[in-house]
Design an enzyme around this catalytic site. Structure first.
Site, mmCIF file in Angstrom:
data_model
loop_
_atom_site.group_PDB
_atom_site.id
_atom_site.type_symbol
_atom_site.label_atom_id
_atom_site.label_comp_id
_atom_site.label_asym_id
_atom_site.label_seq_id
_atom_site.Cartn_x
_atom_site.Cartn_y
_atom_site.Cartn_z
ATOM 1 N N ASP A 58 0.855 -1.181 0.000
ATOM 2 C CA ASP A 58 0.000 0.000 0.000
ATOM 3 C C ASP A 58 0.891 1.231 0.000
ATOM 4 O O ASP A 58 2.103 1.126 0.176
ATOM 5 C CB ASP A 58 -1.013 -0.011 1.149
ATOM 6 N N TYR A 60 2.928 4.844 0.671
ATOM 7 C CA TYR A 60 3.566 5.448 1.830
ATOM 8 C C TYR A 60 2.498 6.203 2.633
ATOM 9 O O TYR A 60 1.686 6.944 2.060
ATOM 10 C CB TYR A 60 4.646 6.441 1.406
ATOM 11 N N PHE A 71 6.242 2.750 -4.510
ATOM 12 C CA PHE A 71 7.617 2.963 -4.088
ATOM 13 C C PHE A 71 8.215 4.302 -4.519
ATOM 14 O O PHE A 71 9.261 4.707 -4.020
ATOM 15 C CB PHE A 71 8.547 1.821 -4.561
ATOM 16 N N HIS A 179 9.553 -8.415 0.952
ATOM 17 C CA HIS A 179 9.361 -6.978 0.739
ATOM 18 C C HIS A 179 10.631 -6.213 1.125
ATOM 19 O O HIS A 179 11.369 -6.622 2.035
ATOM 20 C CB HIS A 179 8.187 -6.506 1.599
#
Length: 214
Positions: A58, A60, A71, A179
């Site tokens: 999801d 930031y 990202f 991740h």
């Protein structure tokens, strides 16, 4: 909020109208990350343009960081989010290039779709909108992309939420790892060499590799 969506995606958005209506009916008027205008920025190029798909979890939670591309952060952001620092560190180790945050937001123009599994969250609170139904929409989006690209697609799936999409990606070449967040990056993200592996997979598919340093 749909101004950034390329017309080629309209069959997807039309078919998912009820899902989107349900999501947006529960969507807060303010206090979200990213803001409404950037919700669908990942769809700014036609599906034919994307030969690589990178899936995050999801956005930031800091609305000054989130820009609708998984990202990516606006140029000049300081300090960088730790997850992005880890991605750039792995890019440097993998390909031997010194990188900066502005490259990530330019990857879509190079053919890389930066899609979060969930397209929004509450400002300053991670994973706050997992209940809204974004996963249904992004699953359909990936299926639509695969329908267009067929096997001519490489998907980089970082983390368990992204890897939920693997069964829906057809014959796409998959590159998976933990991740890049600080909590999991040392469990297999570092050293996974996703960028060179992706380019090798593209070459095997007869496609141009990505210039990750644009």
């Amino acid at each position: 909020m749909f101004d950034s969506v390329h017309p080629s995606w309209q069959p997807l958005f039309g078919a998912q109208g009820d899902v989107l209506d349900e999501i947006l009916a529960s969507f807060p008027a303010e206090g979200t990350s990213p803001g409404r205008k950037d919700l669908f920025r990942a769809f700014e190029f036609p599906p034919e343009h994307y030969r690589v798909l990178i899936v995050g979890q999801d956005p930031y939670p800091n609305p000054e960081h989130a820009m609708g591309l998984a990202f990516a952060v606006p140029t000049g952001t300081r300090p960088l989010p730790p997850t992005l620092r880890n991605i750039l560190r792995e890019l440097d180790k993998d390909l031997g290039v010194s990188s900066n945050e502005s490259w990530v937001q330019s990857w879509p123009a190079a053919g890389v779709m930066l899609l979060n599994r969930h397209l929004s969250t509450e400002s300053f609170q991670s994973a706050a909108h997992l209940h809204l139904g974004w996963d249904r929409f992004t699953t359909a989006a990936c299926e639509f992309l695969v329908e267009v690209r067929r096997e001519k697609l490489v998907a980089i799936l970082w983390g368990s939420k992204a890897q939920e999409l693997a069964p829906f990606l057809g014959e796409a070449s998959l590159i998976t790892s933990p991740h890049p967040s600080p909590l999991s990056s040392y469990r297999g993200f570092f050293g996974s060499r996703p960028f060179s592996r992706c380019n090798n997979a593209l070459i095997e598919l007869g496609l141009e590799p990505i210039d990750w340093s644009l």
